[in-house]
Enzyme design. Sequence first.
Site, PDB file in Angstrom:
ATOM      1  N   LYS A  60      -0.095  -5.218   6.914  1.00 50.33           N
ATOM      2  CA  LYS A  60       1.214  -4.783   7.445  1.00 50.33           C
ATOM      3  C   LYS A  60       1.119  -4.375   8.915  1.00 50.33           C
ATOM      4  CE  LYS A  60       2.791  -3.004   2.923  1.00 50.33           C
ATOM      5  NZ  LYS A  60       1.519  -2.960   2.157  1.00 50.33           N
ATOM      6  N   ASP A  63       2.811  -3.039  15.733  1.00 46.20           N
ATOM      7  CA  ASP A  63       2.305  -2.543  17.014  1.00 46.20           C
ATOM      8  C   ASP A  63       3.040  -3.306  18.105  1.00 46.20           C
ATOM      9  OD1 ASP A  63       0.530  -1.460  19.050  1.00 46.20           O
ATOM     10  OD2 ASP A  63      -0.954  -1.169  17.461  1.00 46.20           O
ATOM     11  N   THR A 118       9.391   0.396  -0.181  1.00 45.09           N
ATOM     12  CA  THR A 118      10.171   0.847  -1.341  1.00 45.09           C
ATOM     13  C   THR A 118      10.020   2.357  -1.562  1.00 45.09           C
ATOM     14  OG1 THR A 118       8.348   0.095  -2.698  1.00 45.09           O
ATOM     15  CG2 THR A 118      10.276  -1.322  -2.617  1.00 45.09           C
TER      16      THR A 118
HETATM   17  O1  C5P Z   1      -0.939  -1.957  -9.862  1.00 42.86           O
HETATM   18  P1  C5P Z   1       0.389  -2.461  -9.370  1.00 42.86           P
HETATM   19  O2  C5P Z   1       0.831  -3.743 -10.045  1.00 42.86           O
HETATM   20  O3  C5P Z   1       1.448  -1.405  -9.397  1.00 42.86           O
HETATM   21  O4  C5P Z   1       0.090  -2.834  -7.840  1.00 42.86           O
HETATM   22  C1  C5P Z   1       1.108  -3.253  -6.972  1.00 42.86           C
HETATM   23  C2  C5P Z   1       0.555  -3.567  -5.626  1.00 42.86           C
HETATM   24  O5  C5P Z   1       1.646  -3.882  -4.763  1.00 42.86           O
HETATM   25  C3  C5P Z   1      -0.201  -2.420  -4.964  1.00 42.86           C
HETATM   26  O6  C5P Z   1      -1.221  -2.982  -4.132  1.00 42.86           O
HETATM   27  C4  C5P Z   1       0.849  -1.763  -4.113  1.00 42.86           C
HETATM   28  O7  C5P Z   1       0.329  -1.116  -2.990  1.00 42.86           O
HETATM   29  C5  C5P Z   1       1.693  -2.969  -3.682  1.00 42.86           C
HETATM   30  N1  C5P Z   1       3.068  -2.658  -3.319  1.00 42.86           N
HETATM   31  C6  C5P Z   1       3.944  -2.038  -4.183  1.00 42.86           C
HETATM   32  N2  C5P Z   1       5.216  -1.772  -3.795  1.00 42.86           N
HETATM   33  C7  C5P Z   1       5.632  -2.116  -2.570  1.00 42.86           C
HETATM   34  C8  C5P Z   1       4.775  -2.762  -1.685  1.00 42.86           C
HETATM   35  C9  C5P Z   1       3.476  -3.024  -2.106  1.00 42.86           C
HETATM   36  O8  C5P Z   1       3.580  -1.735  -5.324  1.00 42.86           O
HETATM   37  N3  C5P Z   1       6.874  -1.894  -2.217  1.00 42.86           N
END
Ligand code: C5P
Length: 238
Positions: A60, A63, A118
Amino acid sequence: MTSVIIALDFPSPQTAHAFVERLPLRSCRLKVGKELFVRGGPQFVTQLVDQGWDVFLDLKFHDIPNTVAAACRAAADLGVWMVNVHALGGRAMLAAARNAIDQGVGTQPLLTAVTVLTSHDAASLRAIGLNDTPAQAVNRLAQLSADAGVDGVVCSAQEAPELRAQFGPAFRLVTPGIRPHGAAADDQHRIVTPAMALQAGASDLVIGRPITRADDPAAALQSIDSEIRLTTPTDGSD
Ligand code: C5P
């Protein structure tokens, strides 16, 4: 290739490698985020790439345009499949990222943008001076990203139907917050099944713990793939 991207949220490159060895090669894609990158470095990423994995480098970038362009070029040099930036970096930064990737030699990773994290709600957006609702901000930043030639955005499945309608079939919609039937929600608040996410318009499903914490990760992935195949008669992802 399946649309599943497994989030390698492991505390060390060793545990991540041990996990990846339990998956059939190229049975999915792999996401490397900040923790694992800081611990394992570019070497960890190139090891996965050299083994034949498609890697989503989820750093992400946000900058000044020149710095983000250089970082995108460096990511492309690692041979990753996808790299992302924050759309909040603005039009010039998004365009610089796009140009850096287009002008690179060799592998050109897909470029996606994060719109609104989110973890934000309307109040936390107001506190940083954004008076839109989160949904309005997502749409505006997705439009800014599309105008800059970005290949897609990271979004929730709830946002996917509107973005799919707005940006057409080729725009990547990368969605986390996915849980197969019966899986624990963990700390995710708004979850959808893989099938629901695809029906909402997602092109790529980021899934972590339901696979990384499964007793048999390959079987967990296979069962998700079966659900996906029922939803999409031909797996059109690439
Ligand atoms: O374990 P899980 O399925 O919840 O992992 C979701 C992945 O997606 C994690 O790496 C988390 O940081 C990423 N993520 C998220 N929600 C977001 C953006 C990224 O869960 N809005």
